[in-house]
Motif scaffolding. Structure first.
Motif, mmCIF file in Angstrom:
data_model
loop_
_atom_site.group_PDB
_atom_site.id
_atom_site.type_symbol
_atom_site.label_atom_id
_atom_site.label_comp_id
_atom_site.label_asym_id
_atom_site.label_seq_id
_atom_site.Cartn_x
_atom_site.Cartn_y
_atom_site.Cartn_z
ATOM 1 N N GLY A 1 0.814 -1.208 0.000
ATOM 2 C CA GLY A 1 0.000 0.000 0.000
ATOM 3 C C GLY A 1 0.846 1.255 0.000
ATOM 4 O O GLY A 1 1.990 1.260 0.429
ATOM 5 N N ASP A 2 0.277 2.298 -0.487
ATOM 6 C CA ASP A 2 0.939 3.602 -0.534
ATOM 7 C C ASP A 2 0.241 4.514 0.460
ATOM 8 O O ASP A 2 -0.908 4.887 0.265
ATOM 9 C CB ASP A 2 0.835 4.163 -1.946
ATOM 10 C CG ASP A 2 1.461 5.538 -2.080
ATOM 11 O OD1 ASP A 2 2.236 5.931 -1.192
ATOM 12 O OD2 ASP A 2 1.177 6.213 -3.077
ATOM 13 N N ILE A 3 0.907 4.855 1.531
ATOM 14 C CA ILE A 3 0.332 5.738 2.532
ATOM 15 C C ILE A 3 0.797 7.145 2.229
ATOM 16 O O ILE A 3 1.983 7.430 2.214
ATOM 17 C CB ILE A 3 0.728 5.302 3.955
ATOM 18 C CG1 ILE A 3 0.201 3.899 4.215
ATOM 19 C CG2 ILE A 3 0.206 6.294 4.970
ATOM 20 C CD1 ILE A 3 0.642 3.324 5.537
ATOM 21 N N ARG A 4 -0.142 8.039 1.988
ATOM 22 C CA ARG A 4 0.185 9.396 1.563
ATOM 23 C C ARG A 4 0.377 10.366 2.708
ATOM 24 O O ARG A 4 0.943 11.398 2.538
ATOM 25 C CB ARG A 4 -0.905 9.924 0.637
ATOM 26 C CG ARG A 4 -1.198 9.042 -0.536
ATOM 27 C CD ARG A 4 -0.317 9.385 -1.686
ATOM 28 N NE ARG A 4 -0.475 8.386 -2.716
ATOM 29 C CZ ARG A 4 -0.588 8.642 -3.975
ATOM 30 N NH1 ARG A 4 -0.562 9.867 -4.389
ATOM 31 N NH2 ARG A 4 -0.697 7.680 -4.847
ATOM 32 N N GLY A 5 -0.170 10.067 3.866
ATOM 33 C CA GLY A 5 -0.002 10.968 4.984
ATOM 34 C C GLY A 5 -1.293 11.190 5.734
ATOM 35 O O GLY A 5 -2.359 10.786 5.318
ATOM 36 N N ILE A 6 -1.148 11.861 6.852
ATOM 37 C CA ILE A 6 -2.283 12.160 7.710
ATOM 38 C C ILE A 6 -2.385 13.672 7.840
ATOM 39 O O ILE A 6 -1.388 14.353 8.078
ATOM 40 C CB ILE A 6 -2.088 11.518 9.099
ATOM 41 C CG1 ILE A 6 -2.011 10.004 8.953
ATOM 42 C CG2 ILE A 6 -3.215 11.919 10.033
ATOM 43 C CD1 ILE A 6 -1.622 9.298 10.234
ATOM 44 N N CYS A 7 -3.599 14.195 7.679
ATOM 45 C CA CYS A 7 -3.804 15.633 7.808
ATOM 46 C C CYS A 7 -5.275 15.906 8.065
ATOM 47 O O CYS A 7 -6.116 15.027 7.941
ATOM 48 C CB CYS A 7 -3.337 16.363 6.551
ATOM 49 S SG CYS A 7 -4.194 15.861 5.058
ATOM 50 N N SER A 8 -5.593 17.133 8.388
ATOM 51 C CA SER A 8 -6.995 17.516 8.575
ATOM 52 C C SER A 8 -7.658 17.617 7.204
ATOM 53 O O SER A 8 -6.991 17.716 6.174
ATOM 54 C CB SER A 8 -7.093 18.853 9.304
ATOM 55 O OG SER A 8 -6.757 19.905 8.437
ATOM 56 N N PHE A 9 -8.979 17.610 7.199
ATOM 57 C CA PHE A 9 -9.709 17.744 5.939
ATOM 58 C C PHE A 9 -9.340 19.029 5.226
ATOM 59 O O PHE A 9 -9.106 19.031 4.023
ATOM 60 C CB PHE A 9 -11.227 17.728 6.189
ATOM 61 C CG PHE A 9 -11.796 16.349 6.209
ATOM 62 C CD1 PHE A 9 -12.313 15.783 5.058
ATOM 63 C CD2 PHE A 9 -11.817 15.619 7.374
ATOM 64 C CE1 PHE A 9 -12.845 14.507 5.067
ATOM 65 C CE2 PHE A 9 -12.343 14.346 7.399
ATOM 66 C CZ PHE A 9 -12.863 13.786 6.246
ATOM 67 N N ASP A 10 -9.316 20.119 5.949
ATOM 68 C CA ASP A 10 -9.022 21.396 5.300
ATOM 69 C C ASP A 10 -7.576 21.475 4.819
ATOM 70 O O ASP A 10 -7.299 22.127 3.813
ATOM 71 C CB ASP A 10 -9.370 22.569 6.218
ATOM 72 C CG ASP A 10 -10.876 22.801 6.299
ATOM 73 O OD1 ASP A 10 -11.620 22.235 5.462
ATOM 74 O OD2 ASP A 10 -11.307 23.533 7.196
ATOM 75 N N ASP A 11 -6.645 20.801 5.498
ATOM 76 C CA ASP A 11 -5.268 20.736 5.001
ATOM 77 C C ASP A 11 -5.197 19.885 3.737
ATOM 78 O O ASP A 11 -4.448 20.177 2.815
ATOM 79 C CB ASP A 11 -4.318 20.185 6.063
ATOM 80 C CG ASP A 11 -4.044 21.180 7.166
ATOM 81 O OD1 ASP A 11 -4.313 22.382 6.988
ATOM 82 O OD2 ASP A 11 -3.569 20.748 8.241
#
Length: 109
Positions: A2-12
């Protein structure tokens, strides 16, 4: 793998990026395995939290076509809430978001 792109808020993450995921019409096997994981908490009186307000307002736009705006979006949504607020308000933000994404053509995994 899998390719994990990152974690961020919806608005980010941004409405435009969400829209591009939902409109990506690539038919490759690689794209068909993409799933967007979402975590949403409910605040106040069954409201969206502050980190999704801009994205939520954009998703509510009447200019977005039902069933065809996000045809390639595959998502799993985890809604967080407090049962003390009662059945109508419990996880309401997540339920509203999931319903809107499906209305716009997104698919629940």
């Amino acid at each position: 793998s899998g390719d994990i792109r990152g974690i961020c808020s919806f608005d980010d993450f941004g409405f435009d990026h969400l829209l591009s995921l939902g409109r990506n019409q690539t038919n490759s096997d690689d794209n068909s395995n993409n799933v967007t994981l979402m975590f949403v908490s409910t605040t106040g009186d069954a409201e969206q939290c502050s980190t999704i307000q801009n994205t939520w307002n954009a998703l509510l736009s009447k200019s977005l076509a039902p069933h065809t705006t996000l045809p390639s979006l595959r998502f799993a949504l985890f809604a967080l809430g407090d049962r003390a607020y009662g059945p109508e308000a419990f996880c309401a933000a997540g339920r509203k978001l999931a319903a809107r994404l499906v209305q716009l053509g997104g698919g629940v995994v």
